[in-house]
Design an enzyme around this catalytic site. Structure first.
Site, PDB file in Angstrom:
ATOM      1  CG  ASP A   1     -32.661 -16.223  -6.653  1.00  0.00           C
ATOM      2  OD1 ASP A   1     -31.463 -16.579  -6.639  1.00  0.00           O
ATOM      3  OD2 ASP A   1     -33.205 -15.775  -7.677  1.00  0.00           O
TER       4      ASP A   1
ATOM      5  CG  PHE B   1     -27.139 -22.799  -0.280  1.00  0.00           C
ATOM      6  CD1 PHE B   1     -26.463 -22.230  -1.351  1.00  0.00           C
ATOM      7  CD2 PHE B   1     -27.495 -21.981   0.787  1.00  0.00           C
ATOM      8  CE1 PHE B   1     -26.144 -20.886  -1.366  1.00  0.00           C
ATOM      9  CE2 PHE B   1     -27.163 -20.629   0.789  1.00  0.00           C
ATOM     10  CZ  PHE B   1     -26.487 -20.084  -0.286  1.00  0.00           C
TER      11      PHE B   1
END
Length: 233
Positions: free
Chosen positions: A67, A80
């Site tokens: 998440d 990311f």
């Protein structure tokens, strides 16, 4: 009034045969309630950024995480990734360390992964939103049903994709993919809590490019070391 983001139509069409009717609308109803009650990330207009940057037919590589980052100013809608000027989080730092080990590229100081997205890398998390300082807090909202439908539909509609599944939540999605038609690479999450248990040294980026070239697709340029790190006041 909060402006509701929309999943791009080509993605809605891709999953139309397997998504429960009204799924996205139901999810967004819950998401808006969370955003109106708590501080949540990413900014609501960036929730579907990964899908806005890559159309289904252009996807070559799918990177799946858990998440979004749950700290202020970090999550920007691409898994990311962080925007220019934002300190690189530890998970992304480990991703860059792995790329450095595989290719020798310098460690970037800019954590914006948009350049990967522009080459056909779909950067998604299993769950697309999160409450501040509460990792996995939106797991039950319904996002996993949607991202399952996206992964399954991509795998069924196209051939020779690379799926990089990092962490338990992402690895669950491998059951939706016919491995004979695609390359599936899985490892622990790049988080400092697990990176040394198999993420670092997984060679995923080189293996992905070798597979793409084998299938006569252009490889991904993973090198972000020459990105300028603009800082905003």
């Amino acid at each position: 009034m909060m402006l509701r983001p929309i999943l791009p139509n080509e993605w809605l069409q891709l999953i139309s045969h397997i998504q429960p009717e009204g799924l996205v609308n139901d999810i967004m109803n819950r998401v808006e309630q969370e955003y109106n009650t708590y501080r949540c990330f990413p900014e609501i207009d960036k929730i579907f950024k990964a899908f806005e940057m890559v159309s289904p037919s252009r996807v070559k590589v799918v990177i799946i995480g858990q998440d979004p980052y749950h700290g202020i100013g970090q999550a920007n809608g691409l898994a990311f990734s962080v925007s220019p000027g934002v300190k690189i989080p530890p998970s992304l730092g480990n991703i860059f360390k792995e790329i450095n080990k595989e290719f020798g590229y310098s460690i970037p100081t800019n954590g914006d992964l948009s350049r990967w997205a522009s080459q056909g890398v779909l950067l998604i998390n299993s769950t697309l939103t999160v409450s501040e300082a509460k990792p996995n807090s939106h797991e039950k909202i319904g996002w996993t049903i949607l991202t399952d439908a996206i992964v399954e539909s991509l795998a069924n509609e196209f051939k020779n994709l690379v799926f990089l599944c990092w962490g338990a939540h992402a690895i669950k999605k491998t059951s939706l993919i016919e491995d004979k038609d695609h390359l599936i690479l899985q490892s622990p999450h790049p988080s400092p809590l697990s990176a040394h248990r198999g993420f670092l040294g997984n060679n995923h980026f080189r293996l992905a490019n070798e597979y793409l070239q084998l299938k006569e697709k252009s490889p991904i340029d993973w090198d972000l070391s020459n990105q300028l790190n603009f800082t905003f006041d």
